[in-house]
Design a protein around this motif. Structure first.
Motif, PDB file in Angstrom:
ATOM      1  N   UNK A   1       2.438  16.281  42.503  1.00 51.20           N
ATOM      2  CA  UNK A   1       3.041  17.593  42.773  1.00 51.20           C
ATOM      3  C   UNK A   1       4.504  17.596  42.341  1.00 51.20           C
ATOM      4  N   UNK A   2       5.173  16.478  42.513  1.00 51.09           N
ATOM      5  CA  UNK A   2       6.583  16.361  42.144  1.00 51.09           C
ATOM      6  C   UNK A   2       6.745  16.277  40.635  1.00 51.09           C
ATOM      7  N   UNK A   3       5.831  15.557  39.968  1.00 56.66           N
ATOM      8  CA  UNK A   3       5.948  15.330  38.527  1.00 56.66           C
ATOM      9  C   UNK A   3       4.558  15.209  37.900  1.00 56.66           C
ATOM     10  N   UNK A   4       3.883  16.330  37.681  1.00 61.12           N
ATOM     11  CA  UNK A   4       2.503  16.282  37.196  1.00 61.12           C
ATOM     12  C   UNK A   4       2.332  15.640  35.822  1.00 61.12           C
ATOM     13  N   UNK A   5       3.354  15.649  35.010  1.00 59.00           N
ATOM     14  CA  UNK A   5       3.251  15.073  33.664  1.00 59.00           C
ATOM     15  C   UNK A   5       3.939  13.721  33.536  1.00 59.00           C
ATOM     16  N   UNK A   6       4.411  13.168  34.665  1.00 60.70           N
ATOM     17  CA  UNK A   6       5.125  11.895  34.675  1.00 60.70           C
ATOM     18  C   UNK A   6       6.293  11.916  33.687  1.00 60.70           C
ATOM     19  N   UNK A   7       7.068  12.987  33.695  1.00 64.25           N
ATOM     20  CA  UNK A   7       8.193  13.113  32.772  1.00 64.25           C
ATOM     21  C   UNK A   7       9.544  12.996  33.460  1.00 64.25           C
ATOM     22  N   UNK A   8       9.576  13.089  34.780  1.00 64.11           N
ATOM     23  CA  UNK A   8      10.843  12.971  35.499  1.00 64.11           C
ATOM     24  C   UNK A   8      11.225  11.496  35.598  1.00 64.11           C
TER      25      UNK A   8
END
Length: 73
Positions: free
Chosen positions: A33-40
């Protein structure tokens, strides 16, 4: 490892196996939910990226992989 992370692991390990699976899925949902694309990136990752980019870092798309000889010293 941060103290809070260590404490979370200790609490997790106290749970029965079936409850550990529920806890794992819950944490996974929070992360997605925080980073659905693992980009943060975390503050530590941002610091390391900035350090690498300012120290002569070369992006792989800037390298002519078919002609690596031209980079030889």
């Amino acid at each position: 490892m941060l103290p809070k992370t260590q404490q979370m692991i200790e609490l997790y390990e106290m749970l029965p196996e079936h409850e550990q699976e529920l806890a794992f899925e819950t944490i996974k949902r929070f992360v997605l939910a925080w980073d659905p694309d693992f980009t943060k990136v975390t503050p530590e990752e941002r610091r390391r990226i900035d350090e690498a980019e300012s120290s002569g870092f070369v992006s792989d798309d800037e390298i002519d992989w078919d002609n690596l000889d031209k980079y030889a010293e």
